[in-house]
Scaffold this motif. Structure first.
Motif, short mmCIF file in Angstrom:
data_model
loop_
_atom_site.label_atom_id
_atom_site.label_comp_id
_atom_site.label_asym_id
_atom_site.label_seq_id
_atom_site.Cartn_x
_atom_site.Cartn_y
_atom_site.Cartn_z
N TRP A 139 65.23 37.24 -4.09
CA TRP A 139 65.61 35.56 -4.99
C TRP A 139 66.96 35.85 -4.98
N LEU A 140 67.60 36.33 -5.85
CA LEU A 140 68.98 36.17 -5.11
C LEU A 140 69.75 36.12 -4.03
N GLN A 141 69.23 37.28 -3.10
CA GLN A 141 69.72 37.20 -1.90
C GLN A 141 69.37 36.07 -1.59
N GLU A 142 68.10 35.30 -1.93
CA GLU A 142 68.00 34.02 -0.59
C GLU A 142 68.45 32.43 -1.64
N ALA A 143 69.05 32.74 -2.24
CA ALA A 143 69.91 31.91 -3.21
C ALA A 143 71.64 31.47 -3.63
N ILE A 144 71.36 32.83 -2.44
CA ILE A 144 73.08 33.30 -1.76
C ILE A 144 72.61 32.48 -1.02
N ASN A 145 72.27 33.11 0.28
CA ASN A 145 72.03 32.33 1.71
C ASN A 145 72.17 31.21 1.89
N ALA A 146 70.93 30.51 0.17
CA ALA A 146 70.78 29.17 0.68
C ALA A 146 71.76 28.02 0.15
N GLU A 147 73.40 28.76 -0.32
CA GLU A 147 74.39 28.11 -0.30
C GLU A 147 74.49 27.00 -1.55
N VAL A 148 73.04 27.49 -2.87
CA VAL A 148 72.95 27.11 -3.80
C VAL A 148 73.97 26.70 -4.87
N PRO A 149 74.96 26.31 -5.43
CA PRO A 149 75.94 25.64 -6.90
C PRO A 149 75.96 27.60 -7.39
N GLU A 150 76.65 27.88 -7.47
CA GLU A 150 76.87 29.34 -8.22
C GLU A 150 74.86 30.05 -8.54
N PRO A 151 75.22 30.56 -6.88
CA PRO A 151 73.82 30.98 -7.68
C PRO A 151 73.91 32.25 -8.67
N ASN A 152 74.92 32.67 -9.25
CA ASN A 152 74.99 33.87 -9.98
C ASN A 152 75.07 32.79 -11.51
N ALA A 153 75.08 32.52 -11.84
CA ALA A 153 75.14 31.72 -13.01
C ALA A 153 73.49 31.99 -13.96
N MET A 154 73.96 32.80 -15.33
CA MET A 154 72.46 32.63 -15.80
C MET A 154 73.08 32.32 -17.54
N THR A 155 71.88 31.44 -17.86
CA THR A 155 71.29 30.94 -19.09
C THR A 155 71.64 32.55 -19.98
N GLY A 194 74.34 42.73 -34.12
CA GLY A 194 73.47 42.81 -35.19
C GLY A 194 72.09 42.28 -34.91
N ASN A 195 71.96 41.60 -33.75
CA ASN A 195 70.42 42.42 -32.96
C ASN A 195 70.71 41.95 -31.06
N PRO A 196 70.73 43.42 -30.97
CA PRO A 196 70.85 43.35 -29.39
C PRO A 196 69.59 43.07 -27.90
N TYR A 197 68.27 42.20 -28.99
CA TYR A 197 67.87 41.82 -28.18
C TYR A 197 68.15 40.36 -27.61
N ALA A 198 68.49 40.53 -26.23
CA ALA A 198 68.71 39.20 -25.54
C ALA A 198 67.92 38.80 -24.21
N ALA A 199 68.06 37.17 -23.81
CA ALA A 199 67.28 36.70 -22.77
C ALA A 199 68.09 36.41 -21.68
N LEU A 200 67.94 36.38 -20.81
CA LEU A 200 68.21 35.90 -19.30
C LEU A 200 67.90 34.79 -18.80
N GLN A 201 68.16 33.57 -18.39
CA GLN A 201 67.19 32.54 -17.20
C GLN A 201 68.49 32.59 -15.94
N PHE A 202 68.16 32.60 -14.72
CA PHE A 202 68.08 32.04 -13.42
C PHE A 202 67.32 30.75 -13.05
N HIS A 203 68.34 29.50 -13.00
CA HIS A 203 67.90 28.12 -12.54
C HIS A 203 67.95 27.88 -10.96
N TRP A 204 67.85 28.12 -10.64
CA TRP A 204 67.57 27.71 -8.39
C TRP A 204 67.65 26.54 -8.51
N VAL A 205 67.68 25.79 -9.22
CA VAL A 205 67.32 24.02 -8.29
C VAL A 205 66.42 23.67 -7.37
#
Length: 213
Positions: free
Chosen positions: A33-49, A90-101
């Motif tokens: 999916w990341l490679q498809e986002a890069i190939n589709a030239e979506v804005p900043e495919p490497n950006a994640m929340t 203090g709390n090493p647990y986290a979450a990431l989210q990619f949104h390729w609109v």
């Protein structure tokens, strides 16, 4: 007349996600999916929340950039003394989210976070443009400052001190999130979206499940 935000709607009809066409390994599905986002030239495919939780149990989010991924996890770099750095300490647990609109896709990743080793942080730091390396010294990230002039003055000071070879600041480096959960979301018509969830079982194997939208 202003349009009502409640009336904003979109029908998601670009693609589908099913068990037969998806990978059993979530890392492979993410890579595709990341490679498809890069190939589709979506804005900043490497950006994640990045979402973290502080000692006060209040969650906070910010956008960071993925800088690497492999079987060990997802890597990004930042100031260890920033708000997110303090929260992760203090709390090493986290979450990431990619949104390729443009592709009507979301990837959510959860797990425990650790610092990458010093050699890996050094290698990435020295690959950055000079102004970014100086910026890592100049910005006391997340601290209150009197104005932008503080940053400009700091950049000038460290630029004169280090010239073309600033070392990596001791307060700056990489983090790696080691996933124990992934979710891949593909928008579908009538809000009947596809959601494939992956979780680690007791044997350390990935279990793939479909979630109701």
């Amino acid at each position: 007349m202003k349009s009502s935000i409640a009336d904003l709607r979109k029908s998601y009809e670009r693609a589908e996600l099913n068990e037969d066409a998806s990978h059993a390994d979530p890392l492979q599905q993410f890579d595709q999916w990341l490679q498809e986002a890069i190939n589709a030239e979506v804005p900043e495919p490497n950006a994640m929340t990045l979402a973290t939780v502080g000692s006060d149990l209040r969650p906070s989010t910010r956008v960071v950039l993925i800088k690497g991924y492999d079987a060990r996890g997802i890597v990004w770099y930042t100031n260890y003394e920033s708000r997110k750095g303090r929260q992760l300490a203090g709390n090493p647990y986290a979450a990431l989210q990619f949104h390729w609109v443009e592709l009507e896709r979301v990837v959510r990743i959860e797990g425990v976070v650790e610092k990458v080793d010093a050699d890996e942080s050094d290698a990435y730091f020295h690959s950055r443009p000079l102004d970014s390396r100086i910026g890592a010294w100049a910005s006391p990230q997340s601290q209150v400052i009197e104005g932008r002039g503080v940053l400009v003055a700091n950049a000038a000071k460290y630029g004169a001190q280090f010239l073309l070879n600033p070392p990596r600041p001791p307060h700056w480096g990489g983090y790696r999130l080691k996933p124990d959960q992934w979710e891949f979301w593909q928008g579908r018509k009538s809000r009947l979206h596809d959601r494939l969830h992956y979780r680690l079982d007791a044997a350390g194997q990935w279990v793939r499940e479909r979630l109701a939208p």
